[in-house]
Scaffold this active site. Structure first.
Site, PDB file in Angstrom:
ATOM      1  N   LYS A  76      44.499  47.071  44.018  1.00 29.18           N
ATOM      2  CA  LYS A  76      43.994  47.508  42.701  1.00 29.18           C
ATOM      3  C   LYS A  76      43.146  48.776  42.824  1.00 29.18           C
ATOM      4  O   LYS A  76      43.323  49.731  42.076  1.00 29.18           O
ATOM      5  CB  LYS A  76      43.136  46.397  42.055  1.00 29.18           C
ATOM      6  CG  LYS A  76      43.848  45.069  41.874  1.00 29.18           C
ATOM      7  CD  LYS A  76      42.947  44.034  41.207  1.00 29.18           C
ATOM      8  CE  LYS A  76      41.730  43.619  42.016  1.00 29.18           C
ATOM      9  NZ  LYS A  76      42.060  42.962  43.315  1.00 29.18           N
TER      10      LYS A  76
ATOM     11  N   ARG B 151      38.659  38.794  34.841  1.00 33.04           N
ATOM     12  CA  ARG B 151      39.011  37.842  35.894  1.00 33.04           C
ATOM     13  C   ARG B 151      39.017  36.405  35.391  1.00 33.04           C
ATOM     14  O   ARG B 151      39.302  35.493  36.178  1.00 33.04           O
ATOM     15  CB  ARG B 151      38.017  37.958  37.054  1.00 33.04           C
ATOM     16  CG  ARG B 151      38.434  38.905  38.175  1.00 33.04           C
ATOM     17  CD  ARG B 151      37.296  39.005  39.158  1.00 33.04           C
ATOM     18  NE  ARG B 151      37.699  39.205  40.515  1.00 33.04           N
ATOM     19  CZ  ARG B 151      37.722  40.396  41.137  1.00 33.04           C
ATOM     20  NH1 ARG B 151      37.424  41.482  40.494  1.00 33.04           N
ATOM     21  NH2 ARG B 151      38.063  40.473  42.399  1.00 33.04           N
TER      22      ARG B 151
ATOM     23  N   ARG C  79      40.462  46.351  55.860  1.00 35.54           N
ATOM     24  CA  ARG C  79      39.885  47.273  54.865  1.00 35.54           C
ATOM     25  C   ARG C  79      38.551  47.843  55.335  1.00 35.54           C
ATOM     26  O   ARG C  79      37.694  47.115  55.822  1.00 35.54           O
ATOM     27  CB  ARG C  79      39.691  46.523  53.535  1.00 35.54           C
ATOM     28  CG  ARG C  79      38.910  47.335  52.501  1.00 35.54           C
ATOM     29  CD  ARG C  79      39.157  46.890  51.085  1.00 35.54           C
ATOM     30  NE  ARG C  79      38.638  45.569  50.775  1.00 35.54           N
ATOM     31  CZ  ARG C  79      38.804  44.968  49.598  1.00 35.54           C
ATOM     32  NH1 ARG C  79      39.504  45.564  48.643  1.00 35.54           N
ATOM     33  NH2 ARG C  79      38.323  43.760  49.398  1.00 35.54           N
TER      34      ARG C  79
ATOM     35  N   ARG D 231      33.251  45.470  54.186  1.00 34.51           N
ATOM     36  CA  ARG D 231      32.547  44.705  53.153  1.00 34.51           C
ATOM     37  C   ARG D 231      32.110  43.339  53.677  1.00 34.51           C
ATOM     38  O   ARG D 231      32.840  42.698  54.419  1.00 34.51           O
ATOM     39  CB  ARG D 231      33.461  44.524  51.932  1.00 34.51           C
ATOM     40  CG  ARG D 231      33.319  45.656  50.927  1.00 34.51           C
ATOM     41  CD  ARG D 231      34.350  45.608  49.846  1.00 34.51           C
ATOM     42  NE  ARG D 231      34.509  44.304  49.221  1.00 34.51           N
ATOM     43  CZ  ARG D 231      35.316  44.076  48.203  1.00 34.51           C
ATOM     44  NH1 ARG D 231      36.047  45.053  47.696  1.00 34.51           N
ATOM     45  NH2 ARG D 231      35.418  42.877  47.672  1.00 34.51           N
TER      46      ARG D 231
ATOM     47  N   ARG E  51      37.939  33.559  48.070  1.00 34.60           N
ATOM     48  CA  ARG E  51      38.255  34.498  46.989  1.00 34.60           C
ATOM     49  C   ARG E  51      39.685  34.317  46.503  1.00 34.60           C
ATOM     50  O   ARG E  51      39.981  34.467  45.323  1.00 34.60           O
ATOM     51  CB  ARG E  51      38.008  35.939  47.456  1.00 34.60           C
ATOM     52  CG  ARG E  51      36.511  36.277  47.469  1.00 34.60           C
ATOM     53  CD  ARG E  51      36.174  37.434  48.390  1.00 34.60           C
ATOM     54  NE  ARG E  51      36.861  38.647  48.072  1.00 34.60           N
ATOM     55  CZ  ARG E  51      37.257  39.546  48.986  1.00 34.60           C
ATOM     56  NH1 ARG E  51      37.027  39.348  50.255  1.00 34.60           N
ATOM     57  NH2 ARG E  51      37.857  40.632  48.599  1.00 34.60           N
TER      58      ARG E  51
HETATM   59  P1  ADP Z   1      38.617  42.692  45.421  1.00 34.45           P
HETATM   60  O1  ADP Z   1      38.753  44.177  45.612  1.00 34.45           O
HETATM   61  O2  ADP Z   1      38.684  41.977  46.716  1.00 34.45           O
HETATM   62  O3  ADP Z   1      39.552  42.147  44.406  1.00 34.45           O
HETATM   63  P2  ADP Z   1      36.193  43.225  43.912  1.00 34.45           P
HETATM   64  O4  ADP Z   1      35.590  44.389  44.616  1.00 34.45           O
HETATM   65  O5  ADP Z   1      36.945  43.509  42.669  1.00 34.45           O
HETATM   66  O6  ADP Z   1      37.130  42.430  44.939  1.00 34.45           O
HETATM   67  O7  ADP Z   1      35.091  42.125  43.614  1.00 34.45           O
HETATM   68  C1  ADP Z   1      34.208  41.680  44.612  1.00 34.45           C
HETATM   69  C2  ADP Z   1      33.401  40.509  44.075  1.00 34.45           C
HETATM   70  O8  ADP Z   1      32.632  40.947  42.942  1.00 34.45           O
HETATM   71  C3  ADP Z   1      34.205  39.329  43.581  1.00 34.45           C
HETATM   72  O9  ADP Z   1      34.539  38.432  44.614  1.00 34.45           O
HETATM   73  C4  ADP Z   1      33.234  38.699  42.567  1.00 34.45           C
HETATM   74  O10 ADP Z   1      32.220  37.965  43.219  1.00 34.45           O
HETATM   75  C5  ADP Z   1      32.592  39.935  41.952  1.00 34.45           C
HETATM   76  N1  ADP Z   1      33.332  40.406  40.758  1.00 34.45           N
HETATM   77  C6  ADP Z   1      33.995  41.590  40.617  1.00 34.45           C
HETATM   78  N2  ADP Z   1      34.551  41.681  39.406  1.00 34.45           N
HETATM   79  C7  ADP Z   1      34.243  40.524  38.745  1.00 34.45           C
HETATM   80  C8  ADP Z   1      34.550  40.004  37.468  1.00 34.45           C
HETATM   81  N3  ADP Z   1      35.299  40.683  36.589  1.00 34.45           N
HETATM   82  N4  ADP Z   1      34.044  38.773  37.157  1.00 34.45           N
HETATM   83  C9  ADP Z   1      33.289  38.086  38.006  1.00 34.45           C
HETATM   84  N5  ADP Z   1      32.984  38.507  39.239  1.00 34.45           N
HETATM   85  C10 ADP Z   1      33.445  39.718  39.614  1.00 34.45           C
HETATM   86  P1  ADP Z   2      41.980  45.451  45.924  1.00 33.20           P
HETATM   87  O1  ADP Z   2      41.173  46.484  45.180  1.00 33.20           O
HETATM   88  O2  ADP Z   2      43.082  44.868  45.092  1.00 33.20           O
HETATM   89  O3  ADP Z   2      41.145  44.386  46.550  1.00 33.20           O
HETATM   90  P2  ADP Z   2      42.418  47.610  47.843  1.00 33.20           P
HETATM   91  O4  ADP Z   2      42.975  48.725  47.018  1.00 33.20           O
HETATM   92  O5  ADP Z   2      41.002  47.712  48.263  1.00 33.20           O
HETATM   93  O6  ADP Z   2      42.715  46.195  47.113  1.00 33.20           O
HETATM   94  O7  ADP Z   2      43.358  47.447  49.121  1.00 33.20           O
HETATM   95  C1  ADP Z   2      43.028  46.509  50.145  1.00 33.20           C
HETATM   96  C2  ADP Z   2      43.317  47.151  51.496  1.00 33.20           C
HETATM   97  O8  ADP Z   2      44.733  47.315  51.654  1.00 33.20           O
HETATM   98  C3  ADP Z   2      42.705  48.529  51.693  1.00 33.20           C
HETATM   99  O9  ADP Z   2      42.286  48.653  53.028  1.00 33.20           O
HETATM  100  C4  ADP Z   2      43.862  49.500  51.386  1.00 33.20           C
HETATM  101  O10 ADP Z   2      43.760  50.695  52.142  1.00 33.20           O
HETATM  102  C5  ADP Z   2      45.075  48.689  51.812  1.00 33.20           C
HETATM  103  N1  ADP Z   2      46.254  48.918  50.956  1.00 33.20           N
HETATM  104  C6  ADP Z   2      46.283  49.146  49.628  1.00 33.20           C
HETATM  105  N2  ADP Z   2      47.544  49.297  49.187  1.00 33.20           N
HETATM  106  C7  ADP Z   2      48.344  49.113  50.267  1.00 33.20           C
HETATM  107  C8  ADP Z   2      49.780  49.152  50.477  1.00 33.20           C
HETATM  108  N3  ADP Z   2      50.617  49.361  49.459  1.00 33.20           N
HETATM  109  N4  ADP Z   2      50.235  48.924  51.723  1.00 33.20           N
HETATM  110  C9  ADP Z   2      49.385  48.702  52.754  1.00 33.20           C
HETATM  111  N5  ADP Z   2      48.036  48.673  52.631  1.00 33.20           N
HETATM  112  C10 ADP Z   2      47.523  48.882  51.410  1.00 33.20           C
END
Ligand code: ADP
Ligand code: ADP
Ligand code: ZN
Length: 215
Positions: free
Chosen positions: A13, A88, A127, A160, A171
């Site tokens: 994302k 979410r 990551r 992270r 998660r």
């Molecule tokens: P990821 O990239 O792994 O999907 P995020 O960076 O979006 O994770 O979120 C990290 C953490 O922040 C989540 O595990 C949650 O604890 C909190 N968080 C982020 N967005 C939301 C949301 N929309 N509602 C509730 N908690 C959130």
């Molecule tokens: P999210 O925001 O959904 O948690 P991220 O964009 O942070 O996911 O991506 C998670 C990890 O995977 C990062 O280290 C990113 O560089 C890697 N990544 C993202 N897209 C791809 C892809 N299409 N193929 C391989 N690795 C990816």
């Protein structure tokens, strides 16, 4: 263009949002990034959110709904926005609907990134993020410079706190239980755009853009 990027942790994302932000010149709104900034500067909201984030649980709806509602009223959202990691829960989606109605805005699409569980775990464990500019990397799939620093600013990379095995699992469960129902929610609203997230970063970006343009 008003978009949501939906998908489990590690689906891409953030990576795709940054590319869409450049392509369409509309801001990425990441609740995760906003919450981490609040934790870093120890604001009251950050202090409250930290325990939930460390445990791999969701921060309470009223906290995130409040920050998104305010953010959507900023002038840079006038021509569109990309919501990354929000909503979410169904309650957050309902609150978003209400906010958008009040602002006379409409969603164009909810991009749902589909990625296998094994790939998610591999993506999350590899990551890394730049401490200085926030740019995201992956040790294998989107590597930093040879000496392990940020290719954009030379900054030091960090992992992270929640990208460790046990929290990753938690998660994922949280996603399945509380966020996955949003696929049906937005399918009913005829906004859901499922995209295969298993390809390379550029391929996924192409599929998102062609999907948006066809919808
Ligand atoms: P990821 O990239 O792994 O999907 P995020 O960076 O979006 O994770 O979120 C990290 C953490 O922040 C989540 O595990 C949650 O604890 C909190 N968080 C982020 N967005 C939301 C949301 N929309 N509602 C509730 N908690 C959130
Ligand atoms: P999210 O925001 O959904 O948690 P991220 O964009 O942070 O996911 O991506 C998670 C990890 O995977 C990062 O280290 C990113 O560089 C890697 N990544 C993202 N897209 C791809 C892809 N299409 N193929 C391989 N690795 C990816
Ligand atoms: Zn950097």
């Amino acid at each position: 263009m008003n978009l949501i990027l939906l998908g489990p942790p590690g689906a891409g994302k953030g990576t795709q949002s940054v590319l869409l932000e450049k392509r369409f010149d509309i801001p990425q709104i990441s609740t995760g990034d906003m919450l981490r900034a609040a934790v870093k500067s120890s604001t009251p909201m950050g202090v409250k959110a930290k325990a939930f984030m460390d445990a791999g649980d969701l921060v309470p709806d009223e906290v995130v709904v409040g920050i998104v509602r305010e953010r959507l009223q900023e002038p840079d959202c006038a021509d569109g926005f990309i919501l990354d990691g929000f909503p979410r829960t169904v309650a957050q989606a309902d609150a978003l609907k209400e906010s958008l109605e009040q602002l006379s805005k409409k969603l164009d699409a909810v991009v749902s990134l589909k990625v296998d569980t094994d790939a998610l775990v591999e993506r999350l464990t590899g990551r890394r993020t730049c401490k200085s500019c926030g740019k995201g990397f992956h040790l294998k799939f989107d590597p930093p410079t040879a000496d392990g620093s940020c290719s954009a600013c030379g900054g030091e990379l960090m992992q992270r706190d929640d990208d460790h095995e046990i929290t990753i699992r938690r998660r994922m469960d949280t996603y399945d239980q509380q966020t996955a129902p949003l696929e049906d929610y937005y399918r009913k609203d005829e906004l859901l755009l499922p995209v295969n997230g298993m390809g390379a970063i550029e391929e996924v970006q192409k599929d998102i853009i062609s999907g948006i343009q066809a919808s």
